[in-house]
Design a protein around this motif. Structure first.
Motif, mmCIF file in Angstrom:
data_model
loop_
_atom_site.group_PDB
_atom_site.id
_atom_site.type_symbol
_atom_site.label_atom_id
_atom_site.label_comp_id
_atom_site.label_asym_id
_atom_site.label_seq_id
_atom_site.Cartn_x
_atom_site.Cartn_y
_atom_site.Cartn_z
ATOM 1 N N MET A 28 -0.193 -3.468 -2.727
ATOM 2 C CA MET A 28 1.333 -3.409 -1.700
ATOM 3 C C MET A 28 2.084 -4.762 -2.467
ATOM 4 S SD MET A 28 0.641 -1.554 0.390
ATOM 5 C CE MET A 28 1.975 -1.565 1.487
ATOM 6 N N ALA A 29 3.463 -4.159 -2.489
ATOM 7 C CA ALA A 29 4.454 -5.178 -3.148
ATOM 8 C C ALA A 29 4.915 -6.073 -2.270
ATOM 9 C CB ALA A 29 5.526 -4.266 -3.882
ATOM 10 N N ASP A 30 5.814 -7.054 -2.722
ATOM 11 C CA ASP A 30 6.334 -8.068 -1.764
ATOM 12 C C ASP A 30 7.282 -7.707 -0.738
ATOM 13 O OD1 ASP A 30 4.839 -10.107 -3.196
ATOM 14 O OD2 ASP A 30 6.485 -10.678 -4.570
ATOM 15 N N ASP A 31 7.841 -6.525 -0.993
ATOM 16 C CA ASP A 31 8.482 -6.088 0.069
ATOM 17 C C ASP A 31 7.966 -5.187 1.237
ATOM 18 O OD1 ASP A 31 7.994 -3.388 -1.166
ATOM 19 O OD2 ASP A 31 10.053 -2.980 -2.025
ATOM 20 N N GLY A 32 6.458 -5.004 1.299
ATOM 21 C CA GLY A 32 5.775 -4.588 2.249
ATOM 22 C C GLY A 32 5.659 -3.110 1.871
ATOM 23 N N LYS A 33 5.944 -2.362 0.901
ATOM 24 C CA LYS A 33 5.897 -1.074 0.646
ATOM 25 C C LYS A 33 4.810 -1.176 -0.608
ATOM 26 C CE LYS A 33 10.138 0.277 2.231
ATOM 27 N NZ LYS A 33 11.068 1.704 2.318
ATOM 28 N N ALA A 34 4.257 -0.049 -0.787
ATOM 29 C CA ALA A 34 3.323 0.539 -1.644
ATOM 30 C C ALA A 34 3.915 0.539 -3.333
ATOM 31 C CB ALA A 34 2.407 1.548 -1.460
ATOM 32 N N GLU A 35 3.174 -0.003 -4.198
ATOM 33 C CA GLU A 35 3.536 0.432 -5.601
ATOM 34 C C GLU A 35 2.422 0.824 -6.527
ATOM 35 O OE1 GLU A 35 5.145 -3.178 -7.159
ATOM 36 O OE2 GLU A 35 3.273 -4.180 -7.489
ATOM 37 N N CYS A 36 2.787 1.487 -7.309
ATOM 38 C CA CYS A 36 1.716 2.188 -8.392
ATOM 39 C C CYS A 36 1.542 1.051 -9.386
ATOM 40 C CB CYS A 36 2.208 3.610 -8.844
ATOM 41 S SG CYS A 36 0.585 4.261 -9.862
ATOM 42 N N HIS A 37 0.559 0.346 -9.369
ATOM 43 C CA HIS A 37 0.341 -0.723 -10.713
ATOM 44 C C HIS A 37 -0.288 -0.256 -11.696
ATOM 45 C CE1 HIS A 37 -3.776 -1.935 -9.921
ATOM 46 N NE2 HIS A 37 -3.647 -1.531 -8.715
ATOM 47 N N ASP A 38 -1.133 0.916 -11.663
ATOM 48 C CA ASP A 38 -1.824 1.414 -12.818
ATOM 49 C C ASP A 38 -2.262 3.170 -12.468
ATOM 50 O OD1 ASP A 38 -3.385 2.496 -15.007
ATOM 51 O OD2 ASP A 38 -4.890 0.913 -14.605
ATOM 52 N N PRO A 39 -1.185 3.746 -12.948
ATOM 53 C CA PRO A 39 -1.344 5.154 -12.551
ATOM 54 C C PRO A 39 -2.422 5.870 -13.009
ATOM 55 C CG PRO A 39 0.787 4.766 -13.695
ATOM 56 C CD PRO A 39 -0.171 3.365 -13.670
ATOM 57 N N LYS A 40 -3.225 5.402 -14.107
ATOM 58 C CA LYS A 40 -4.489 5.987 -14.676
ATOM 59 C C LYS A 40 -5.484 5.018 -14.150
ATOM 60 C CE LYS A 40 -1.820 7.394 -18.792
ATOM 61 N NZ LYS A 40 -1.537 8.657 -18.592
ATOM 62 N N GLY A 41 -5.449 4.321 -13.094
ATOM 63 C CA GLY A 41 -6.602 3.511 -12.813
ATOM 64 C C GLY A 41 -7.810 4.319 -12.049
ATOM 65 N N ALA A 42 -7.593 5.371 -11.626
ATOM 66 C CA ALA A 42 -8.645 6.093 -10.911
ATOM 67 C C ALA A 42 -8.519 7.668 -11.249
ATOM 68 C CB ALA A 42 -8.493 5.938 -9.528
ATOM 69 N N PRO A 43 -9.614 8.432 -11.055
ATOM 70 C CA PRO A 43 -9.567 9.977 -11.453
ATOM 71 C C PRO A 43 -8.447 10.431 -10.592
ATOM 72 C CG PRO A 43 -11.777 8.933 -11.150
ATOM 73 C CD PRO A 43 -10.986 8.007 -10.821
ATOM 74 N N GLU A 44 -7.938 11.498 -11.035
ATOM 75 C CA GLU A 44 -6.951 12.274 -10.233
ATOM 76 C C GLU A 44 -7.448 12.699 -9.098
ATOM 77 O OE1 GLU A 44 -5.342 15.830 -12.450
ATOM 78 O OE2 GLU A 44 -5.080 14.432 -14.457
ATOM 79 N N GLU A 45 -8.706 13.233 -9.223
ATOM 80 C CA GLU A 45 -9.568 13.670 -7.784
ATOM 81 C C GLU A 45 -9.439 12.577 -6.729
ATOM 82 O OE1 GLU A 45 -13.070 15.089 -8.321
ATOM 83 O OE2 GLU A 45 -13.558 15.490 -5.970
ATOM 84 N N GLU A 46 -9.565 11.388 -7.165
ATOM 85 C CA GLU A 46 -9.702 10.469 -6.045
ATOM 86 C C GLU A 46 -8.399 10.052 -5.583
ATOM 87 O OE1 GLU A 46 -11.900 7.140 -7.671
ATOM 88 O OE2 GLU A 46 -10.834 5.638 -6.039
ATOM 89 N N ILE A 47 -7.482 9.970 -6.512
ATOM 90 C CA ILE A 47 -5.825 9.589 -6.065
ATOM 91 C C ILE A 47 -5.541 10.756 -5.054
ATOM 92 C CG2 ILE A 47 -3.587 9.499 -6.969
ATOM 93 C CD1 ILE A 47 -4.863 8.389 -9.596
ATOM 94 N N GLY A 48 -5.911 11.899 -5.543
ATOM 95 C CA GLY A 48 -5.420 13.224 -4.647
ATOM 96 C C GLY A 48 -5.983 13.068 -3.272
ATOM 97 N N LYS A 49 -7.504 12.747 -3.292
ATOM 98 C CA LYS A 49 -7.854 12.864 -1.821
ATOM 99 C C LYS A 49 -7.968 11.843 -0.899
ATOM 100 C CE LYS A 49 -12.455 12.668 -2.046
ATOM 101 N NZ LYS A 49 -13.697 12.735 -2.477
ATOM 102 N N ASN A 50 -7.831 10.588 -1.657
ATOM 103 C CA ASN A 50 -7.906 9.155 -0.907
ATOM 104 C C ASN A 50 -6.397 8.631 -0.781
ATOM 105 O OD1 ASN A 50 -10.639 9.446 -0.544
ATOM 106 N ND2 ASN A 50 -10.992 8.396 -2.366
ATOM 107 N N ALA A 51 -5.423 9.268 -1.551
ATOM 108 C CA ALA A 51 -4.121 8.460 -1.287
ATOM 109 C C ALA A 51 -3.109 9.670 -0.971
ATOM 110 C CB ALA A 51 -3.605 7.927 -2.878
ATOM 111 N N ILE A 52 -2.846 10.731 -2.075
ATOM 112 C CA ILE A 52 -1.813 11.677 -1.687
ATOM 113 C C ILE A 52 -2.129 12.425 -0.510
ATOM 114 C CG2 ILE A 52 -0.924 13.953 -2.900
ATOM 115 C CD1 ILE A 52 -0.958 12.579 -5.398
#
Ligand code: SF4
Length: 64
Positions: A28-52
């Motif tokens: 979460m950024a200072d403006d209260g919205k999410a930001e992507c700080h490391d696009p490769k920080g987790a497997p695609e499957e995890e990003i898809g299932k738990n975020a997207i």
């Protein structure tokens, strides 16, 4: 090449779900919205299932 997530920050409502679920990629950024700080920080499957797939306003997508 690995896919990278992209947040439509205009649409983000700041619920914090993506940052809670996949903290190695989203935070979460200072403006209260999410930001992507490391696009490769987790497997695609995890990003898809738990975020997207769970973002309540569907504002995270894969970068073209
Ligand atoms: S899950 Fe979606 S609405 Fe919630 S903080 Fe993340 S990007 Fe924003």
């Amino acid at each position: 090449m690995a896919k990278e997530p992209l947040i439509d920050r205009e649409a983000c409502i700041g619920c914090g779900l993506c940052a809670d679920n996949v903290p190695n990629v989203f935070r979460m950024a200072d403006d209260g919205k999410a930001e992507c700080h490391d696009p490769k920080g987790a497997p695609e499957e995890e990003i898809g299932k738990n975020a997207i797939d769970v973002c309540p306003v569907a504002c995270i997508r894969w970068k073209e």
